[in-house]
Design a protein around this motif. Structure first.
Motif, PDB file in Angstrom:
ATOM      1  N   LEU A  62       0.840  -1.196   0.000  1.00  0.00           N
ATOM      2  CA  LEU A  62       0.000   0.000   0.000  1.00  0.00           C
ATOM      3  C   LEU A  62       0.876   1.249   0.000  1.00  0.00           C
ATOM      4  N   ASP A 112     -10.620   7.099   2.358  1.00  0.00           N
ATOM      5  CA  ASP A 112      -9.591   6.942   1.328  1.00  0.00           C
ATOM      6  C   ASP A 112      -8.186   6.837   1.910  1.00  0.00           C
ATOM      7  N   ARG A 113      -8.089   6.642   3.213  1.00  0.00           N
ATOM      8  CA  ARG A 113      -6.777   6.491   3.844  1.00  0.00           C
ATOM      9  C   ARG A 113      -6.775   5.233   4.712  1.00  0.00           C
ATOM     10  N   PHE A 114      -5.604   4.941   5.257  1.00  0.00           N
ATOM     11  CA  PHE A 114      -5.440   3.801   6.148  1.00  0.00           C
ATOM     12  C   PHE A 114      -4.908   4.326   7.480  1.00  0.00           C
ATOM     13  N   ARG A 163      -6.049  -0.226   9.287  1.00  0.00           N
ATOM     14  CA  ARG A 163      -7.488  -0.359   9.047  1.00  0.00           C
ATOM     15  C   ARG A 163      -7.889   0.730   8.057  1.00  0.00           C
ATOM     16  N   GLU A 164      -8.866   0.406   7.231  1.00  0.00           N
ATOM     17  CA  GLU A 164      -9.338   1.384   6.248  1.00  0.00           C
ATOM     18  C   GLU A 164     -10.195   2.440   6.925  1.00  0.00           C
ATOM     19  N   ASP A 165     -10.037   3.679   6.466  1.00  0.00           N
ATOM     20  CA  ASP A 165     -10.828   4.803   6.967  1.00  0.00           C
ATOM     21  C   ASP A 165     -11.053   5.742   5.790  1.00  0.00           C
ATOM     22  N   ARG A 201      -0.629   7.278   2.070  1.00  0.00           N
ATOM     23  CA  ARG A 201      -2.046   7.146   2.451  1.00  0.00           C
ATOM     24  C   ARG A 201      -2.214   6.597   3.862  1.00  0.00           C
ATOM     25  N   LEU A 220      -4.607  -5.556   6.257  1.00  0.00           N
ATOM     26  CA  LEU A 220      -5.758  -4.758   6.666  1.00  0.00           C
ATOM     27  C   LEU A 220      -6.552  -5.550   7.695  1.00  0.00           C
TER      28      LEU A 220
END
Length: 82
Positions: free
Chosen positions: A7, A50-52, A46-48, A11, A76
């Motif tokens: 990734l 459009d960012r991690f 963890r996804e949030d 981001r 993730l």
């Protein structure tokens, strides 16, 4: 099963509370190890939107940043529902 993915580092968001635990000497030592052996253990995100958001692996992430890397091996994870 958690899947390892590459990734973009730019981001990844590091919460301020977690950033306060950063140890520069540990980051430098990890950067040297990563230069010699590569990134052995993925960080956890963890996804949030459009960012991690960083869950685990601050020193690995910062070591990769210091080496000029643009991607990080990560897994993730799902956020816990309370």
């Amino acid at each position: 099963m958690l899947q390892r993915r590459l990734l973009p580092i730019d981001r990844v968001y590091v919460p301020a509370k977690r950033r306060r635990t950063l140890d520069a000497a540990r980051t430098d030592a990890l950067a040297e190890d990563i230069m010699e052996h590569g990134q052995k253990t993925p960080i956890q995100l963890r996804e949030d939107g459009d960012r991690f958001v960083l869950i685990e692996g601050l020193h690995r992430l910062e070591a990769l940043r210091s080496l000029g890397e643009t991607e990080v091996a990560a897994v993730l994870v799902q956020a816990r529902v309370r």
